[in-house]
Design a protein around this motif. Structure first.
Motif, short mmCIF file in Angstrom:
data_model
loop_
_atom_site.label_atom_id
_atom_site.label_comp_id
_atom_site.label_asym_id
_atom_site.label_seq_id
_atom_site.Cartn_x
_atom_site.Cartn_y
_atom_site.Cartn_z
N ALA A 177 0.92 -1.21 0.03
CA ALA A 177 -0.03 0.01 -0.07
C ALA A 177 0.77 1.21 -0.01
N GLU A 178 1.98 1.29 0.87
CA GLU A 178 2.98 2.48 0.59
C GLU A 178 3.55 2.63 -0.33
N LEU A 179 4.00 1.53 -1.01
CA LEU A 179 4.63 1.70 -2.38
C LEU A 179 3.81 2.05 -3.23
N GLU A 180 2.40 1.64 -3.32
CA GLU A 180 1.62 2.43 -4.44
C GLU A 180 1.37 3.71 -4.31
N GLN A 181 1.30 4.21 -3.11
CA GLN A 181 1.27 5.74 -2.45
C GLN A 181 2.59 6.32 -3.19
N ARG A 182 3.61 5.82 -3.15
CA ARG A 182 4.88 6.46 -3.54
C ARG A 182 4.79 6.40 -5.14
N LEU A 183 4.47 5.22 -5.49
CA LEU A 183 4.37 5.33 -7.10
C LEU A 183 3.56 6.33 -7.89
N ALA A 184 2.20 6.69 -7.11
CA ALA A 184 1.40 7.38 -7.57
C ALA A 184 1.99 8.81 -7.39
N LYS A 185 3.02 9.14 -6.42
CA LYS A 185 3.41 10.38 -6.08
C LYS A 185 4.29 10.68 -7.03
N MET A 186 5.22 9.57 -7.44
CA MET A 186 6.21 9.68 -8.49
C MET A 186 5.50 9.98 -10.05
N GLN A 187 4.47 9.18 -10.15
CA GLN A 187 3.73 9.60 -11.41
C GLN A 187 3.26 11.05 -11.69
N ALA A 188 2.87 11.46 -10.37
CA ALA A 188 2.52 12.89 -10.20
C ALA A 188 3.75 13.81 -10.59
N MET A 189 4.82 13.67 -10.08
CA MET A 189 6.01 14.34 -10.14
C MET A 189 6.72 14.27 -11.62
N LYS A 190 6.34 13.02 -12.33
CA LYS A 190 7.09 12.89 -13.77
C LYS A 190 5.99 13.87 -14.43
N LYS A 191 4.42 14.00 -14.14
CA LYS A 191 3.86 14.66 -15.05
C LYS A 191 4.12 16.15 -14.91
N THR A 192 4.46 16.66 -13.78
CA THR A 192 4.87 17.99 -13.38
C THR A 192 6.33 18.23 -13.92
N LEU A 193 7.15 17.35 -13.93
CA LEU A 193 8.34 17.76 -14.87
C LEU A 193 7.98 17.66 -16.24
N ALA A 194 7.16 16.88 -16.77
CA ALA A 194 6.83 17.02 -18.13
C ALA A 194 6.24 18.29 -18.53
N ARG A 195 5.27 18.67 -17.59
CA ARG A 195 4.60 20.16 -18.18
C ARG A 195 5.77 21.44 -17.96
#
Length: 270
Positions: free
Chosen positions: A91-109
């Protein structure tokens, strides 16, 4: 290795598991994983049957499980306790992955923004096609300082647990009706958008469709000249505007002076 006893020195056991022997020394020091044998001369030896325990510890440490939680599991080892621990870490790993995906989108933007402002033509007007966006609006007015607006945006980001201000796109909007009345400072709201914002209470929908777009470089407190030029262009080309004008500062992270801000202005077409 001491063949007769099937024991490994600390260096041999560390090499076997591809770790630094200082890691084994630390585990011994904190009591989480001790050698099988300690000789009178102080030499430490590990047994082959300890490998599975060490690998379990290394796996859990790679998952960022706290040492105390690992120790608790080792003291109470069972299939059920391991299953519970792994579910918690999943569960914690899924939360971290979601946060990293959001960060990836932020960097792309942000990379896209860099490309955009590098190519921005301050003398150019464009009709652009925009996708629908969901925006959080916070009330403002011409009498409210931008510093207060930023504070309100930060408070809203924390309240909604949206991360940090750099994760979001933010700006301000004013009605097109005010532009037609030559009131170029009639700001009604500051806005922000963040990854995964869903429609709901308090969410403003920026419609998909065509927008008249321009860029302005300068202090955002002096946008009137930009809007005068935009309205003159719309009148000259018989372009009817409606809805709102949306202002977004693109390069705030790279400038130190307000007069160097590059703002994108988008105004909906009727």
């Amino acid at each position: 290795m001491e063949e007769r006893f099937g024991l490994f020195t600390i260096g041999q056991f560390a090499a076997l598991h591809d770790i630094n022997k200082k890691t084994l020394m630390w585990y011994d020091e904190i009591g989480i994983f001790k050698p099988a044998v300690i000789r009178k001369n102080g030499y430490r030896y590990y047994a082959h049957f300890q490998s599975s325990t060490l690998e379990a510890i290394l796996m859990l440490r790679n998952l960022d499980v706290p040492v105390k939680k690992i120790q608790s599991f080792l003291d109470n080892r069972s299939e059920e306790n391991l299953k519970t621990l792994l579910k918690e870490q999943t569960a914690e790993l899924e939360q971290r992955l979601a946060k990293m995906q959001a960060m990836k989108k932020t960097l792309a933007r942000q990379l896209a923004d860099i490309d955009e402002w590098a190519q921005a033509d301050l003398n150019d007007f464009q009709i652009t096609e925009k996708e629908q966006e969901h925006l959080i609006l916070l009330h403002t007015s011409k009498n409210i300082a931008w510093e207060e607006d930023v504070k309100n945006l930060m408070d809203e980001i924390r309240r909604r647990d949206l991360g940090n201000l750099y994760d979001a796109t933010y700006g301000a909007l004013l009605p097109v009706s005010s532009l037609y009345n030559k009131d170029y400072s009639d700001y009604r709201a500051v806005f922000l958008t963040a990854p995964n914002l869903c429609p709901g209470a308090g969410i403003h929908i920026k419609p998909a469709g065509k927008y008249l777009q321009m860029y302005y470089r300068g202090d955002i407190d002096h946008m009137s000249d930009a809007y005068r030029r935009l309205m003159e262009y719309a009148q000259l080309h018989k372009i009817q505007l409606s809805g709102y004008a949306y202002e977004t500062v693109l390069n705030e992270l790279t400038v130190t002076r307000a007069e160097d801000y590059l703002t994108r202005i988008e105004v909906g077409l009727a």
